[in-house]
Design a protein around this motif. Structure first.
Motif, mmCIF file in Angstrom:
data_model
loop_
_atom_site.group_PDB
_atom_site.id
_atom_site.type_symbol
_atom_site.label_atom_id
_atom_site.label_comp_id
_atom_site.label_asym_id
_atom_site.label_seq_id
_atom_site.Cartn_x
_atom_site.Cartn_y
_atom_site.Cartn_z
ATOM 1 N N LEU A 104 -34.110 -43.271 27.093
ATOM 2 C CA LEU A 104 -35.436 -43.227 26.420
ATOM 3 C C LEU A 104 -36.708 -43.366 27.251
ATOM 4 O O LEU A 104 -37.506 -42.849 27.043
ATOM 5 N N SER A 105 -36.464 -44.297 28.555
ATOM 6 C CA SER A 105 -37.585 -44.163 29.440
ATOM 7 C C SER A 105 -37.482 -44.620 30.582
ATOM 8 O O SER A 105 -36.096 -45.392 31.049
ATOM 9 N N VAL A 106 -38.232 -44.332 31.722
ATOM 10 C CA VAL A 106 -37.983 -44.753 33.174
ATOM 11 C C VAL A 106 -39.283 -45.733 33.684
ATOM 12 O O VAL A 106 -40.438 -45.128 33.658
ATOM 13 N N VAL A 107 -38.971 -46.773 33.928
ATOM 14 C CA VAL A 107 -40.121 -47.653 34.452
ATOM 15 C C VAL A 107 -40.108 -48.181 35.780
ATOM 16 O O VAL A 107 -38.989 -48.671 36.243
ATOM 17 N N ALA A 108 -41.230 -47.906 36.639
ATOM 18 C CA ALA A 108 -41.065 -48.212 37.866
ATOM 19 C C ALA A 108 -41.144 -49.571 38.142
ATOM 20 O O ALA A 108 -42.463 -50.268 37.707
ATOM 21 N N GLU A 109 -40.352 -50.842 38.578
ATOM 22 C CA GLU A 109 -40.544 -52.136 38.642
ATOM 23 C C GLU A 109 -41.422 -52.438 39.831
ATOM 24 O O GLU A 109 -42.097 -53.402 39.958
ATOM 25 N N THR A 110 -40.939 -51.776 41.163
ATOM 26 C CA THR A 110 -41.270 -52.048 42.305
ATOM 27 C C THR A 110 -41.336 -50.625 43.105
ATOM 28 O O THR A 110 -40.908 -49.692 42.266
ATOM 29 N N HIS A 111 -41.722 -50.638 44.407
ATOM 30 C CA HIS A 111 -41.591 -49.367 44.797
ATOM 31 C C HIS A 111 -40.330 -48.754 44.904
ATOM 32 O O HIS A 111 -40.354 -47.374 45.292
ATOM 33 N N GLY A 148 -28.230 -44.122 51.135
ATOM 34 C CA GLY A 148 -26.949 -43.715 51.238
ATOM 35 C C GLY A 148 -26.440 -43.944 50.119
ATOM 36 O O GLY A 148 -25.077 -43.560 49.895
ATOM 37 N N GLY A 149 -27.213 -44.541 49.217
ATOM 38 C CA GLY A 149 -26.735 -44.910 47.545
ATOM 39 C C GLY A 149 -26.456 -43.531 46.790
ATOM 40 O O GLY A 149 -27.650 -43.137 46.162
ATOM 41 N N ALA A 150 -25.206 -42.920 46.821
ATOM 42 C CA ALA A 150 -25.139 -41.864 46.012
ATOM 43 C C ALA A 150 -25.644 -41.842 44.455
ATOM 44 O O ALA A 150 -26.308 -40.901 44.058
ATOM 45 N N VAL A 151 -25.417 -43.020 43.952
ATOM 46 C CA VAL A 151 -25.708 -42.947 42.466
ATOM 47 C C VAL A 151 -26.963 -43.666 42.133
ATOM 48 O O VAL A 151 -27.775 -42.744 41.543
ATOM 49 N N SER A 152 -27.501 -44.705 42.827
ATOM 50 C CA SER A 152 -28.652 -45.096 42.674
ATOM 51 C C SER A 152 -29.973 -44.305 43.140
ATOM 52 O O SER A 152 -30.891 -44.043 42.176
ATOM 53 N N ASN A 153 -29.635 -43.334 44.201
ATOM 54 C CA ASN A 153 -30.631 -42.350 44.557
ATOM 55 C C ASN A 153 -30.761 -41.356 43.466
ATOM 56 O O ASN A 153 -31.649 -40.583 43.233
ATOM 57 N N TRP A 154 -29.594 -40.814 43.114
ATOM 58 C CA TRP A 154 -29.521 -39.683 41.949
ATOM 59 C C TRP A 154 -30.197 -40.180 40.880
ATOM 60 O O TRP A 154 -30.981 -39.539 40.177
ATOM 61 N N LEU A 155 -30.090 -41.454 40.242
ATOM 62 C CA LEU A 155 -30.722 -42.018 39.049
ATOM 63 C C LEU A 155 -32.189 -41.976 39.443
ATOM 64 O O LEU A 155 -33.025 -41.479 38.721
ATOM 65 N N ASP A 199 -34.124 -40.120 41.399
ATOM 66 C CA ASP A 199 -34.436 -38.940 41.501
ATOM 67 C C ASP A 199 -34.321 -37.836 40.458
ATOM 68 O O ASP A 199 -35.117 -36.903 40.369
ATOM 69 N N ASN A 200 -33.426 -38.107 39.553
ATOM 70 C CA ASN A 200 -33.051 -37.118 38.576
ATOM 71 C C ASN A 200 -33.084 -37.609 36.985
ATOM 72 O O ASN A 200 -33.237 -36.655 36.237
ATOM 73 N N LEU A 201 -32.702 -38.820 36.690
ATOM 74 C CA LEU A 201 -32.728 -39.261 35.623
ATOM 75 C C LEU A 201 -34.044 -39.351 34.855
ATOM 76 O O LEU A 201 -34.848 -39.983 35.393
#
Length: 373
Positions: A40-47, A106-113, A115-117
């Motif tokens: 539903l949404s993506v919010v940046a909490e920190t950098h 190197g975090g495959a899933v965290s970085n994908w989320l 960059d893409n979600l």
């Protein structure tokens, strides 16, 4: 009995069956069930930290306890990859739910989320699961200790306490590199003002770009713990963060005379890969077994001291997995032939074991095996 314990009985009772849009409202998505969820949404909490909020497209509620996690499985480069992320939202608002994810090298899933979600995107998820929750405990005095993204389950507990107007005495201690790295900093400040018995305390390693930072600098020490929270021995302690932080915190409390029967910590390291078992010493007898993966047709030989998951990955097999600690249940598979010794941490139910399912991440062979993979 604390107000937290009431969460186990929380049930959505809204019924809006007059229209198709609301037909499923109030139904529940329970533990262990797989779902497609929509962002539903993506919010940046920190950098380097973002919160992703979801719902079920069929408007089911997610029934969970504060501190539990979801396993999300995005498709990356054509392959489904699973990781566990703690729910940072509160189960008192069950129709939307959130995970808060830190980008890691190197975090495959965290970085994908990161960059893409995006809002409107969907992915597979299963759960909720996990035993790192205060629901079963009777204590009214709590001490939360977190570092980095380990703040997420403790934030869920605090949000739940706020919604329930729980009569709980909570001290929330969070450690970060700099003030700008404090996740949920503004919200915790607001909650502290609205909850008379909530106290927050932030430790930063340095001031970063806030030279006027007035909070404590450095890492939490026994001396600071005794000075800042003199009644810490009377509290139920919940700790989450990197493994090194949790190990150091547990040792610190033990050295301070804290009764570790009242200590709880998150029992998996998010995104960790299984460690290969050490090679046997020279001259040491070592049993080995043959494993056949029935669906893929892959066959490999493994040592008795290895976990099936570690050996399968070493042999190049694709096996869904996440926590590698026997908690999340992602690697649950049927053992069609043979036997294993399994030491799990709550990621599988007895009725599943009775049906022949095993968690491969914490199972070691006692015979040749045929597995339904």
């Amino acid at each position: 009995m604390t107000q937290y314990q009431n969460i186990a009985a929380l049930r959505a009772d809204q019924r809006f069956a007059d229209t198709d849009h609301w037909a499923a409202f109030g139904a529940q998505w329970g533990s262990g069930e797989g779902k497609r969820i929509e962002c539903l949404s993506v919010v940046a909490e920190t950098h380097d930290v973002k919160t992703f909020t979801f719902h079920c497209p069929d408007y089911q509620a997610l029934a969970y306890e504060p501190g539990q996690f979801l396993t999300v499985s995005p498709v990356i480069d054509g392959q489904s990859v699973s990781r566990c992320y703690t729910l940072s939202s509160t189960p008192t608002r069950p129709f939307t739910f959130s995970i808060t994810v830190k980008r890691v090298p190197g975090g495959a899933v965290s970085n994908w989320l990161h960059d893409n979600l995006h809002a409107g995107a969907a992915l597979a998820a299963s759960g909720p699961a996990g035993i790192f929750t205060p629901v079963a405990g009777p204590s009214h005095k709590l001490l939360y200790l977190s570092a980095g993204s380990g703040v997420t389950p403790l934030m869920a507990m605090t949000r739940a306490a706020a919604d329930l107007q729980a009569d709980l005495d909570i001290v929330f201690v969070h450690s970060a590199r700099t003030p700008k790295d404090i996740i949920f900093r503004d919200e915790l400040a607001r909650l502290e003002k609205s909850m008379p018995r909530l106290r927050t305390l932030f430790f930063c390693e340095n001031t970063g770009d806030e030279p006027d930072w007035a909070g404590p600098l450095g890492r939490l020490s026994l001396e600071e713990l005794q000075r800042q929270i003199p009644d810490f021995k009377e509290r139920e302690v919940f700790t989450c963060g990197p493994k090194g932080y949790m190990d150091a915190t547990k040792a610190l409390l033990g050295n301070g005379g804290f009764d570790l029967k009242h200590y709880h910590q998150e029992s998996f390291d998010i995104g960790a890969e299984p460690e290969p078992a050490p090679a046997p010493a020279a001259g040491q007898a070592q049993d080995s077994f043959t494993v056949v993966l029935a669906r893929s047709g892959k066959t490999f030989t493994m040592r008795a001291d290895q976990t099936v998951l570690a050996a399968a990955k070493q042999a190049g097999a694709v096996v869904p997995s996440s926590c590698s600690q026997g908690v999340c249940g992602t690697c649950k598979s049927a053992v069609l032939e043979g036997s294993v010794e399994m030491q799990h941490n709550g990621g599988i139910r007895q009725r599943e074991i009775d049906k022949g399912l095993r968690l491969l991440c914490c199972s070691r062979p006692t015979s040749d095996l045929v597995i339904d993979l």
